[in-house]
Design an enzyme around this catalytic site. Structure first.
Site, PDB file in Angstrom:
ATOM      1  N   ASP A 187     -27.678   3.940 117.692  1.00  0.00           N
ATOM      2  CA  ASP A 187     -27.629   5.139 116.839  1.00  0.00           C
ATOM      3  C   ASP A 187     -27.897   4.717 115.397  1.00  0.00           C
ATOM      4  O   ASP A 187     -27.665   3.579 115.009  1.00  0.00           O
ATOM      5  CB  ASP A 187     -26.251   5.814 116.935  1.00  0.00           C
ATOM      6  CG  ASP A 187     -26.296   7.296 116.591  1.00  0.00           C
ATOM      7  OD1 ASP A 187     -26.138   8.128 117.505  1.00  0.00           O
ATOM      8  OD2 ASP A 187     -26.489   7.629 115.399  1.00  0.00           O
TER       9      ASP A 187
ATOM     10  N   TYR B 178     -38.711  22.526 115.732  1.00  0.00           N
ATOM     11  CA  TYR B 178     -37.913  21.885 116.796  1.00  0.00           C
ATOM     12  C   TYR B 178     -38.540  22.169 118.161  1.00  0.00           C
ATOM     13  O   TYR B 178     -38.733  21.257 118.969  1.00  0.00           O
ATOM     14  CB  TYR B 178     -36.477  22.419 116.750  1.00  0.00           C
ATOM     15  CG  TYR B 178     -35.566  21.853 117.831  1.00  0.00           C
ATOM     16  CD1 TYR B 178     -34.936  20.625 117.654  1.00  0.00           C
ATOM     17  CD2 TYR B 178     -35.334  22.545 119.017  1.00  0.00           C
ATOM     18  CE1 TYR B 178     -34.110  20.102 118.634  1.00  0.00           C
ATOM     19  CE2 TYR B 178     -34.506  22.030 119.995  1.00  0.00           C
ATOM     20  CZ  TYR B 178     -33.889  20.814 119.800  1.00  0.00           C
ATOM     21  OH  TYR B 178     -33.066  20.285 120.781  1.00  0.00           O
TER      22      TYR B 178
ATOM     23  N   LYS C 110     -40.205  19.562 121.059  1.00  0.00           N
ATOM     24  CA  LYS C 110     -39.733  19.441 122.442  1.00  0.00           C
ATOM     25  C   LYS C 110     -40.864  19.739 123.435  1.00  0.00           C
ATOM     26  O   LYS C 110     -40.861  19.218 124.551  1.00  0.00           O
ATOM     27  CB  LYS C 110     -38.502  20.326 122.665  1.00  0.00           C
ATOM     28  CG  LYS C 110     -37.306  19.901 121.810  1.00  0.00           C
ATOM     29  CD  LYS C 110     -36.905  18.444 122.049  1.00  0.00           C
ATOM     30  CE  LYS C 110     -35.732  17.993 121.213  1.00  0.00           C
ATOM     31  NZ  LYS C 110     -35.326  16.604 121.482  1.00  0.00           N
TER      32      LYS C 110
ATOM     33  N   LEU D  36     -22.642  22.093 124.112  1.00  0.00           N
ATOM     34  CA  LEU D  36     -21.623  22.269 123.076  1.00  0.00           C
ATOM     35  C   LEU D  36     -21.388  20.949 122.329  1.00  0.00           C
ATOM     36  O   LEU D  36     -20.437  20.226 122.590  1.00  0.00           O
ATOM     37  CB  LEU D  36     -20.337  22.794 123.720  1.00  0.00           C
ATOM     38  CG  LEU D  36     -20.556  24.056 124.583  1.00  0.00           C
ATOM     39  CD1 LEU D  36     -19.283  24.466 125.291  1.00  0.00           C
ATOM     40  CD2 LEU D  36     -21.112  25.205 123.738  1.00  0.00           C
TER      41      LEU D  36
HETATM   42  N1  LIG Z   1     -27.181  20.351 121.906  1.00  0.00           N
HETATM   43  C1  LIG Z   1     -28.041  21.032 122.617  1.00  0.00           C
HETATM   44  O1  LIG Z   1     -27.804  22.189 122.969  1.00  0.00           O
HETATM   45  C2  LIG Z   1     -29.350  20.425 123.029  1.00  0.00           C
HETATM   46  C3  LIG Z   1     -30.175  21.173 123.886  1.00  0.00           C
HETATM   47  C4  LIG Z   1     -31.390  20.632 124.284  1.00  0.00           C
HETATM   48  C5  LIG Z   1     -31.776  19.377 123.859  1.00  0.00           C
HETATM   49  N2  LIG Z   1     -30.969  18.666 123.038  1.00  0.00           N
HETATM   50  C6  LIG Z   1     -31.435  17.351 122.610  1.00  0.00           C
HETATM   51  O2  LIG Z   1     -30.536  16.341 123.067  1.00  0.00           O
HETATM   52  C7  LIG Z   1     -30.514  15.256 122.133  1.00  0.00           C
HETATM   53  C8  LIG Z   1     -29.070  15.006 121.677  1.00  0.00           C
HETATM   54  O3  LIG Z   1     -28.554  16.176 121.091  1.00  0.00           O
HETATM   55  P1  LIG Z   1     -27.008  16.343 120.661  1.00  0.00           P
HETATM   56  O4  LIG Z   1     -26.686  17.761 120.827  1.00  0.00           O
HETATM   57  O5  LIG Z   1     -26.178  15.300 121.309  1.00  0.00           O
HETATM   58  O6  LIG Z   1     -27.153  16.049 119.085  1.00  0.00           O
HETATM   59  P2  LIG Z   1     -26.082  15.467 118.034  1.00  0.00           P
HETATM   60  O7  LIG Z   1     -26.558  15.914 116.697  1.00  0.00           O
HETATM   61  O8  LIG Z   1     -24.693  15.779 118.452  1.00  0.00           O
HETATM   62  O9  LIG Z   1     -26.291  13.877 118.157  1.00  0.00           O
HETATM   63  C9  LIG Z   1     -27.499  13.273 117.819  1.00  0.00           C
HETATM   64  C10 LIG Z   1     -27.281  11.788 117.570  1.00  0.00           C
HETATM   65  O10 LIG Z   1     -28.568  11.228 117.230  1.00  0.00           O
HETATM   66  C11 LIG Z   1     -28.409  10.380 116.098  1.00  0.00           C
HETATM   67  N3  LIG Z   1     -29.678  10.326 115.347  1.00  0.00           N
HETATM   68  C12 LIG Z   1     -30.240  11.288 114.570  1.00  0.00           C
HETATM   69  N4  LIG Z   1     -31.384  10.833 114.022  1.00  0.00           N
HETATM   70  C13 LIG Z   1     -31.554   9.559 114.451  1.00  0.00           C
HETATM   71  C14 LIG Z   1     -32.543   8.564 114.230  1.00  0.00           C
HETATM   72  N5  LIG Z   1     -33.579   8.780 113.409  1.00  0.00           N
HETATM   73  N6  LIG Z   1     -32.393   7.370 114.851  1.00  0.00           N
HETATM   74  C15 LIG Z   1     -31.334   7.132 115.657  1.00  0.00           C
HETATM   75  N7  LIG Z   1     -30.354   8.029 115.896  1.00  0.00           N
HETATM   76  C16 LIG Z   1     -30.459   9.221 115.289  1.00  0.00           C
HETATM   77  C17 LIG Z   1     -27.284  11.009 115.285  1.00  0.00           C
HETATM   78  O11 LIG Z   1     -26.687  10.039 114.422  1.00  0.00           O
HETATM   79  C18 LIG Z   1     -26.354  11.495 116.386  1.00  0.00           C
HETATM   80  O12 LIG Z   1     -25.416  10.500 116.754  1.00  0.00           O
HETATM   81  C19 LIG Z   1     -31.457  15.659 120.991  1.00  0.00           C
HETATM   82  O13 LIG Z   1     -32.738  15.114 121.225  1.00  0.00           O
HETATM   83  C20 LIG Z   1     -31.490  17.170 121.116  1.00  0.00           C
HETATM   84  O14 LIG Z   1     -32.656  17.713 120.549  1.00  0.00           O
HETATM   85  C21 LIG Z   1     -29.762  19.161 122.610  1.00  0.00           C
END
Ligand SMILES: NC(=O)c1ccc[n+]([C@@H]2O[C@H](COP(=O)([O-])OP(=O)(O)OC[C@H]3O[C@@H](n4cnc5c(N)ncnc54)[C@H](O)[C@@H]3O)[C@@H](O)[C@H]2O)c1
Length: 253
Positions: free
Chosen positions: A33, A149, A153, A183
């Site tokens: 991370d 975004y 994706k 969530l």
């Molecule tokens: N939360 C949702 O509903 C959802 C839905 C579909 C897809 N996603 C995708 O799932 C993945 C994780 O989402 P989440 O909800 O856990 O997000 P989150 O924001 O809770 O966690 C994201 C993590 O990525 C890290 N991060 C951000 N930029 C970074 C970089 N440049 N290099 C390394 N680490 C980095 C952050 O420090 C954080 O720990 C993402 O790709 C998101 O787009 C999330």
């Protein structure tokens, strides 16, 4: 010897859930991370030889350095989960060029660099391997106020399809997971910013989205991790180039 997996963006949220699940599955997990402190915390909580690493996935050298370091520490790499991603909220008319560039760098370049670095290592090993990346339901149908975004994706699906075809001869499978409304802190951010734009109370946008889920509840990181567990396992060896929706029943494609 246990198989070795790297999960990016594993300091919290979905990535943390995936790291925990893969460790339970018997893999040794590199928890990577940009927030190194969180990565170390998660790795410590997981135990089982897991280790925290710094990476900024938007920087090519940082991604290649991560993979070199993990291979130096554990001897090999078998699975890369390109999970790190960010969200930006706003109308198309309000998109700022610097925000657009940043989300492209993290969500698309990050996946591309991960594919390049992992495939290079898998080929060197001659072992094959698995590359698994984060798409979204917003990668199947554009989501209002999440224009750039959604574009990132969709792009992950495109890269996944092409990499799967190009790397199949090296026994590398390439797939993506498309979660729904998970969530995590990312949805807290989306909900808070949409509350401002729509002029509604905090929590209302999230609840409206949860109400659209056939299974009737918000998604947890563990729900996503169960799919990634399968995609990281030899049981999925005949699946490649796919982006699989795990959303409790929002989209039906
Ligand atoms: N939360 C949702 O509903 C959802 C839905 C579909 C897809 N996603 C995708 O799932 C993945 C994780 O989402 P989440 O909800 O856990 O997000 P989150 O924001 O809770 O966690 C994201 C993590 O990525 C890290 N991060 C951000 N930029 C970074 C970089 N440049 N290099 C390394 N680490 C980095 C952050 O420090 C954080 O720990 C993402 O790709 C998101 O787009 C999330």
């Amino acid at each position: 010897m246990a198989r070795i997996a790297i999960v990016t963006g594993a300091g919290q949220g979905i990535g943390e859930g995936i790291a925990r699940q893969l460790s339970q599955d018997g893999l040794t997990v590199a928890v990577a991370d940009m927030n190194e402190q969180n990565a170390n915390k998660v790795a410590e909580a997981i135990g089982n030889n897991a280790k925290g690493y710094y990476v900024d996935v938007s920087k090519k050298q940082s991604v290649f350095d991560l993979i070199d370091q993990v291979v130096a520490d554990y001897g090999q790499l078998n699975v890369l989960v390109n999970n790190a991603g960010i969200a930006k909220i706003g109308t198309i008319l309000d998109v700022k060029e610097e925000d657009f560039d940043q989300i492209m760098a993290v969500n698309i370049k990050g996946v591309l660099f991960g594919m390049q670095a992992a495939a290079t290592q898998f080929k060197k090993q001659g072992t094959g391997g698995k590359i698994i990346s984060a798409s979204s339901i917003a990668g199947h149908q554009g989501f209002e106020l999440l224009g750039p975004y959604s574009a990132t994706k969709f792009a992950v699906r495109g890269l996944t399809q092409v990499a799967a075809q190009e790397l199949a001869k090296d026994k590398i499978t390439v797939n993506s997971y498309a979660p729904g409304i998970v969530l995590t802190k990312m949805w807290d951010q989306i909900d808070a910013e949409m509350a401002k734009i729509y002029n509604v109370p905090i929590g209302e946008t999230l609840q409206k989205n949860i109400d659209s889920i056939a299974l009737g509840r918000g998604e947890t990181p563990a729900d996503v991790a169960n799919l990634v567990s399968f995609l990281a396992d030899p049981k999925s060896d005949y699946i490649t180039g796919q982006t699989i929706i795990v959303d409790g029943g929002i989209q039906f494609v």
